[in-house]
Design a protein around this motif. Structure first.
Motif: not given
Length: 100
Positions: A7, A64, A68, A93
């Motif tokens: 990320e 991820a 987020a 990402h």
């Protein structure tokens, strides 16, 4: 097997924010990152032009994206986001293809 995911968030700080203060704000996110079983690594860097890069490695894309999505709802998020110029933020990402 899922690939690990980077990320990558780049941004600039508001002019009145000192480097030391922003690093402390960022350190307040450590427990949040570490509580996620997919967390692998994180680093924060600053370029000569004032652009910052927050680089986090997660176990997979789902982790991820899930982390987020929940980041803005965390207790530390308002202070951290208030330090950043909103129009300077870029997040992506990427699947990691190779690492040493």
């Amino acid at each position: 097997m899922p690939k690990t995911v980077a990320e990558i968030v780049t941004f600039k700080l508001n002019p009145d924010i000192r480097t030391e203060d922003f690093v402390k704000l960022s350190q307040a996110t450590e427990a949040f990152c570490r509580q996620n079983p997919g967390f692998r690594h994180r680093q924060l860097s600053r370029a000569e032009d004032g652009t910052w890069t927050d680089y986090v490695v997660w176990a997979d894309m789902k982790t991820a994206q899930d982390v987020a999505a929940s980041f803005g709802q965390q207790e530390f998020a308002p202070a951290l986001m208030a330090a950043i110029q909103p129009d300077s933020v870029a997040m992506r990402h990427e699947e990691i293809e190779w690492a040493i």
